[in-house]
Structure formats: C-alpha cells, structure tokens
Design a protein around this motif. Structure first.
Motif, mmCIF file in Angstrom:
data_model
loop_
_atom_site.group_PDB
_atom_site.id
_atom_site.type_symbol
_atom_site.label_atom_id
_atom_site.label_comp_id
_atom_site.label_asym_id
_atom_site.label_seq_id
_atom_site.Cartn_x
_atom_site.Cartn_y
_atom_site.Cartn_z
ATOM 1 N N GLY A 17 0.816 -1.206 0.000
ATOM 2 C CA GLY A 17 0.000 0.000 0.000
ATOM 3 C C GLY A 17 0.851 1.258 0.000
ATOM 4 O O GLY A 17 0.560 2.217 -0.722
ATOM 5 N N GLY A 18 1.898 1.245 0.798
ATOM 6 C CA GLY A 18 2.791 2.406 0.858
ATOM 7 C C GLY A 18 3.474 2.680 -0.473
ATOM 8 O O GLY A 18 3.569 3.831 -0.918
ATOM 9 N N SER A 19 3.934 1.623 -1.131
ATOM 10 C CA SER A 19 4.592 1.816 -2.429
ATOM 11 C C SER A 19 3.596 2.308 -3.473
ATOM 12 O O SER A 19 3.930 3.142 -4.321
ATOM 13 N N ALA A 20 2.359 1.822 -3.410
ATOM 14 C CA ALA A 20 1.331 2.289 -4.345
ATOM 15 C C ALA A 20 1.030 3.771 -4.123
ATOM 16 O O ALA A 20 0.883 4.536 -5.082
ATOM 17 N N VAL A 21 0.965 4.180 -2.871
ATOM 18 C CA VAL A 21 0.715 5.591 -2.554
ATOM 19 C C VAL A 21 1.873 6.458 -3.027
ATOM 20 O O VAL A 21 1.667 7.533 -3.619
ATOM 21 N N LEU A 22 3.105 5.999 -2.800
ATOM 22 C CA LEU A 22 4.268 6.780 -3.224
ATOM 23 C C LEU A 22 4.315 6.941 -4.741
ATOM 24 O O LEU A 22 4.605 8.028 -5.249
ATOM 25 N N LEU A 23 4.015 5.862 -5.473
ATOM 26 C CA LEU A 23 4.008 5.952 -6.931
ATOM 27 C C LEU A 23 2.931 6.920 -7.398
ATOM 28 O O LEU A 23 3.152 7.726 -8.307
ATOM 29 N N LEU A 24 1.779 6.889 -6.766
ATOM 30 C CA LEU A 24 0.695 7.792 -7.136
ATOM 31 C C LEU A 24 1.046 9.249 -6.796
ATOM 32 O O LEU A 24 0.840 10.155 -7.602
ATOM 33 N N LEU A 25 1.624 9.466 -5.614
ATOM 34 C CA LEU A 25 1.969 10.830 -5.198
ATOM 35 C C LEU A 25 3.086 11.442 -6.032
ATOM 36 O O LEU A 25 2.999 12.592 -6.461
ATOM 37 N N PHE A 26 4.153 10.663 -6.262
ATOM 38 C CA PHE A 26 5.326 11.225 -6.920
ATOM 39 C C PHE A 26 5.307 11.096 -8.435
ATOM 40 O O PHE A 26 6.004 11.839 -9.121
ATOM 41 N N ASN A 27 4.524 10.161 -8.953
ATOM 42 C CA ASN A 27 4.537 9.925 -10.392
ATOM 43 C C ASN A 27 3.154 10.069 -11.022
ATOM 44 O O ASN A 27 3.027 10.044 -12.238
ATOM 45 N N GLY A 28 2.127 10.135 -10.190
ATOM 46 C CA GLY A 28 0.773 10.252 -10.709
ATOM 47 C C GLY A 28 0.289 9.005 -11.419
ATOM 48 O O GLY A 28 -0.613 9.073 -12.249
ATOM 49 N N ARG A 29 0.882 7.871 -11.105
ATOM 50 C CA ARG A 29 0.556 6.614 -11.774
ATOM 51 C C ARG A 29 0.028 5.584 -10.787
ATOM 52 O O ARG A 29 0.419 5.546 -9.630
ATOM 53 N N VAL A 30 -0.853 4.725 -11.285
ATOM 54 C CA VAL A 30 -1.396 3.629 -10.486
ATOM 55 C C VAL A 30 -0.438 2.444 -10.591
ATOM 56 O O VAL A 30 0.061 2.134 -11.677
ATOM 57 N N ALA A 31 -0.202 1.767 -9.478
ATOM 58 C CA ALA A 31 0.747 0.652 -9.433
ATOM 59 C C ALA A 31 0.099 -0.657 -9.870
ATOM 60 O O ALA A 31 0.133 -1.641 -9.151
ATOM 61 N N GLY A 32 -0.469 -0.670 -11.046
ATOM 62 C CA GLY A 32 -0.996 -1.896 -11.624
ATOM 63 C C GLY A 32 0.088 -2.547 -12.456
ATOM 64 O O GLY A 32 0.592 -1.951 -13.413
ATOM 65 N N ILE A 33 0.495 -3.747 -12.097
ATOM 66 C CA ILE A 33 1.638 -4.379 -12.741
ATOM 67 C C ILE A 33 1.390 -4.607 -14.225
ATOM 68 O O ILE A 33 2.279 -4.398 -15.052
ATOM 69 N N SER A 34 0.182 -5.012 -14.593
ATOM 70 C CA SER A 34 -0.082 -5.255 -16.015
ATOM 71 C C SER A 34 0.056 -3.961 -16.818
ATOM 72 O O SER A 34 0.579 -3.971 -17.938
ATOM 73 N N GLY A 35 -0.365 -2.852 -16.270
ATOM 74 C CA GLY A 35 -0.206 -1.569 -16.955
ATOM 75 C C GLY A 35 1.248 -1.140 -17.035
ATOM 76 O O GLY A 35 1.681 -0.556 -18.040
ATOM 77 N N ILE A 36 2.001 -1.432 -16.001
ATOM 78 C CA ILE A 36 3.426 -1.085 -16.002
ATOM 79 C C ILE A 36 4.162 -1.906 -17.051
ATOM 80 O O ILE A 36 4.963 -1.382 -17.826
ATOM 81 N N VAL A 37 3.866 -3.199 -17.115
ATOM 82 C CA VAL A 37 4.501 -4.060 -18.122
ATOM 83 C C VAL A 37 4.069 -3.638 -19.526
ATOM 84 O O VAL A 37 4.894 -3.569 -20.442
ATOM 85 N N ALA A 38 2.793 -3.340 -19.708
ATOM 86 C CA ALA A 38 2.310 -2.904 -21.021
ATOM 87 C C ALA A 38 3.027 -1.634 -21.460
ATOM 88 O O ALA A 38 3.327 -1.466 -22.645
ATOM 89 N N GLY A 39 3.333 -0.746 -20.524
ATOM 90 C CA GLY A 39 4.056 0.478 -20.844
ATOM 91 C C GLY A 39 5.497 0.229 -21.230
ATOM 92 O O GLY A 39 6.111 1.053 -21.909
#
Length: 138
Positions: A17-39
C-alpha cells in the motif's frame, strides 16, 4: 513461522500500500503491474525508465528479502510446462478483459473506492476460491 505470519502479512500489505501511494503521489501513476509491463512493451516518451526500474525492484526484492532474514514461501513444483503456459495465457486474457490486474484493481482501485475495481476484485477472488476448491476436492 505460523506464529509470526500475521505480522509478516500485515507488514507486506503495508509495504504494498505504501509503495502504491508513493508511486501515485510522486509519479501520478497507479501501481498496476499489467499496466506497467504494457508500458514497457509499448513505451511512451518519458515512461520507460520508471517502469523498468519498478519491475527490476520487484524482481530484486525476491533476492534481497532472504538476506534480511525473512523466509520466502515455498513454491509448488510445476507439473507441466504446457499447463503453466496455458495458465499464464489465461491470466493474461483475464487481465485484458478486466482492464487491469489484481494489484491495480485489488490494491489501488479498491483504495480509490472504484466500483469497477470492486467487481473485478470480487471476480478474481471468486475464481481463486473455485480454483482451490477444484484442486483440493476435484
């Protein structure tokens, strides 16, 4: 191990949860692994490096955790590489149909009170329960 597993699960959940919040706060991105791999497979300008670093961090964590004194769960033996390939394809198809994976919907979407993520997570969990039931009793 059984005496400490609730605390390890709590710590792991807090770290996810903390890593997901940090990614959202600092990068504006959702920590969905499938979306990250697709990118990574279809990179957009300025998007490749953070996605690659995120995935490298996930892989390296599996090597670092035992060095910190934590035990990794035992993996189950693979009975068939064909079955493993079919399972991977089914997971990929489900991820595409659900517009995201368990991390995107179950952690990030549920945290944002997304109705679509609630439905997707319920389907993921029902499928997991059914799979375990068939494996154990079938």
């Amino acid at each position: 191990m059984m005496e400490t597993w609730p605390w390890q699960a709590l710590l792991g959940g807090m770290m996810l949860g903390g890593s997901a919040v940090l990614l959202l706060l600092f990068n504006g991105r959702v920590a969905g692994i499938s979306g990250i791999v697709a990118g990574i497979l279809r990179p957009q300008p300025g998007e490749f490096s953070w996605r690659l670093l995120f995935l490298i961090g996930m892989v390296c964590a599996g090597w670092i955790v035992p060095l910190l004194g934590f035990a990794l769960p035992q993996s189950l033996p693979v009975s068939s590489l064909g079955l493993l390939a079919v399972a991977g394809l089914l997971v990929g198809m489900g991820t595409k149909l659900a517009n995201g994976c368990t991390s995107g919907h179950g952690i990030c979407g549920m945290g944002r009170f997304s109705k679509r993520s609630l439905v997707a997570t319920l389907v993921f969990m029902a499928t997991a329960f059914a799979t375990v039931f068939v494996r154990v009793h079938g």
